[in-house]
Design a protein around this motif. Structure first.
Motif, PDB file in Angstrom:
ATOM      1  N   SER A 111       4.578  18.945  24.920  1.00 57.66           N
ATOM      2  CA  SER A 111       3.983  20.156  25.017  1.00 57.66           C
ATOM      3  C   SER A 111       2.492  20.022  24.954  1.00 57.66           C
ATOM      4  O   SER A 111       2.110  19.509  23.946  1.00 57.66           O
ATOM      5  N   GLY A 113      -1.330  22.570  25.510  1.00 60.12           N
ATOM      6  CA  GLY A 113      -1.697  23.757  26.067  1.00 60.12           C
ATOM      7  C   GLY A 113      -2.869  23.600  27.073  1.00 60.12           C
ATOM      8  O   GLY A 113      -3.183  22.539  27.565  1.00 60.12           O
ATOM      9  N   GLY A 114      -3.508  24.821  27.375  1.00 53.68           N
ATOM     10  CA  GLY A 114      -4.455  24.939  28.577  1.00 53.68           C
ATOM     11  C   GLY A 114      -5.767  24.120  28.455  1.00 53.68           C
ATOM     12  O   GLY A 114      -6.317  24.293  29.436  1.00 53.68           O
ATOM     13  N   LYS A 134       6.772  20.945  28.624  1.00 55.22           N
ATOM     14  CA  LYS A 134       6.280  22.348  28.629  1.00 55.22           C
ATOM     15  C   LYS A 134       4.727  22.309  28.664  1.00 55.22           C
ATOM     16  O   LYS A 134       3.941  22.278  27.932  1.00 55.22           O
ATOM     17  N   TYR A 136       0.815  23.902  29.984  1.00 58.23           N
ATOM     18  CA  TYR A 136       0.359  24.885  30.029  1.00 58.23           C
ATOM     19  C   TYR A 136      -0.705  25.038  31.001  1.00 58.23           C
ATOM     20  O   TYR A 136      -1.372  26.067  31.569  1.00 58.23           O
ATOM     21  N   THR A 137      -0.902  23.905  31.594  1.00 58.71           N
ATOM     22  CA  THR A 137      -2.054  23.681  32.613  1.00 58.71           C
ATOM     23  C   THR A 137      -1.781  22.510  33.623  1.00 58.71           C
ATOM     24  O   THR A 137      -0.722  21.765  33.344  1.00 58.71           O
ATOM     25  N   SER A 155       7.282  28.381  31.674  1.00 52.33           N
ATOM     26  CA  SER A 155       7.158  29.845  31.459  1.00 52.33           C
ATOM     27  C   SER A 155       5.583  30.252  30.856  1.00 52.33           C
ATOM     28  O   SER A 155       5.301  31.307  31.078  1.00 52.33           O
ATOM     29  N   SER A 156       4.857  29.174  30.658  1.00 55.56           N
ATOM     30  CA  SER A 156       3.487  29.489  30.204  1.00 55.56           C
ATOM     31  C   SER A 156       2.625  28.739  31.322  1.00 55.56           C
ATOM     32  O   SER A 156       1.434  28.412  30.837  1.00 55.56           O
ATOM     33  N   LEU A 157       3.060  28.147  32.288  1.00 53.83           N
ATOM     34  CA  LEU A 157       2.084  27.341  32.889  1.00 53.83           C
ATOM     35  C   LEU A 157       1.073  28.066  33.813  1.00 53.83           C
ATOM     36  O   LEU A 157       1.536  29.135  34.575  1.00 53.83           O
ATOM     37  N   THR A 158      -0.299  27.953  33.897  1.00 53.47           N
ATOM     38  CA  THR A 158      -1.275  28.401  34.710  1.00 53.47           C
ATOM     39  C   THR A 158      -1.738  27.290  35.420  1.00 53.47           C
ATOM     40  O   THR A 158      -2.295  26.286  34.801  1.00 53.47           O
TER      41      THR A 158
END
Length: 194
Positions: A111, A113-114, A134, A136-137, A155-158
């Motif tokens: 996992s 983050g962005g 997972k 996020y980016t 679910s949190s992917l941008t």
């Protein structure tokens, strides 16, 4: 190779190339933040290492992390096996991180983050207890394989996940078959490129 044992503090690779020459990192007791390998900030390469969480289970509600990145920088992981942990790789910082993982086997949850730019090349994602990828980016995976049952969590992917010659349970993933072949949370065709 050598066996390093983590007792109360994480193994902390410094900036530069850290070649562990086939050593195994075993665990007697987890560090306070549950990060077994906690690279310093900067440009850090970790190579030729097996990280084994053994039979340890956390008691404070946090998951055991094989590689735990909490500072900005460029991190290269090459020929590393992570097993028996909750998170194979966990990036937990708002600072910019560039993560490149090659020729490795990651068991458990990966996992980030962005603020992370990530590429995975020739990486095997194996289930373990928490089989979850997972991002996020936007992320690029090349020649990677996901074991049956592994979850790709959007679910949190941008952004977009680019898959080049990747397989799920032995089947090459394509735009036409990914929705029916892979285990995907929050599937959205627009979030994939091939």
């Amino acid at each position: 190779g050598n066996v390093y044992t983590v007792a109360a503090a994480a193994l902390k690779p410094a900036a530069g190339v850290n070649d562990y020459a086939g050593a195994t990192l075993a665990i007697a007791a987890a560090p306070a933040d549950n990060g077994l390998v906690r690279p310093e900030a900067g440009d850090v390469t970790i190579k030729n290492l097996t990280i084994d969480g053994g039979n340890y289970s956390t008691t404070n509600g946090s998951g055991l992390r094989g590689i735990y990145i909490t500072a900005g920088g460029e991190y290269t992981v090459d020929n590393v096996v992570v097993k028996n942990v909750t998170y194979a790789i966990n990036v937990n910082t708002l600072a910019d991180v560039k993560l490149d993982v090659t020729n490795s086997t990651l068991e458990g949850w990966t996992s980030f983050g962005g603020s992370t730019t990530a590429t995975f090349t020739n990486v095997k994602f194996e289930c373990g207890t928490y089989a979850n990828f997972k991002p996020y980016t936007s992320t690029t995976l090349t020649d990677c394989s996901f074991e049956a049952g592994f979850q790709i969590d959007l679910s949190s992917l941008t952004g977009v996940i680019t898959l080049k010659n990747c397989t799920y349970a032995g089947t090459v993933l394509t735009a036409e078959n990914i929705a029916s072949v892979a285990n995907i949370d929050s599937y959205d065709a627009a979030k994939f490129a091939f």
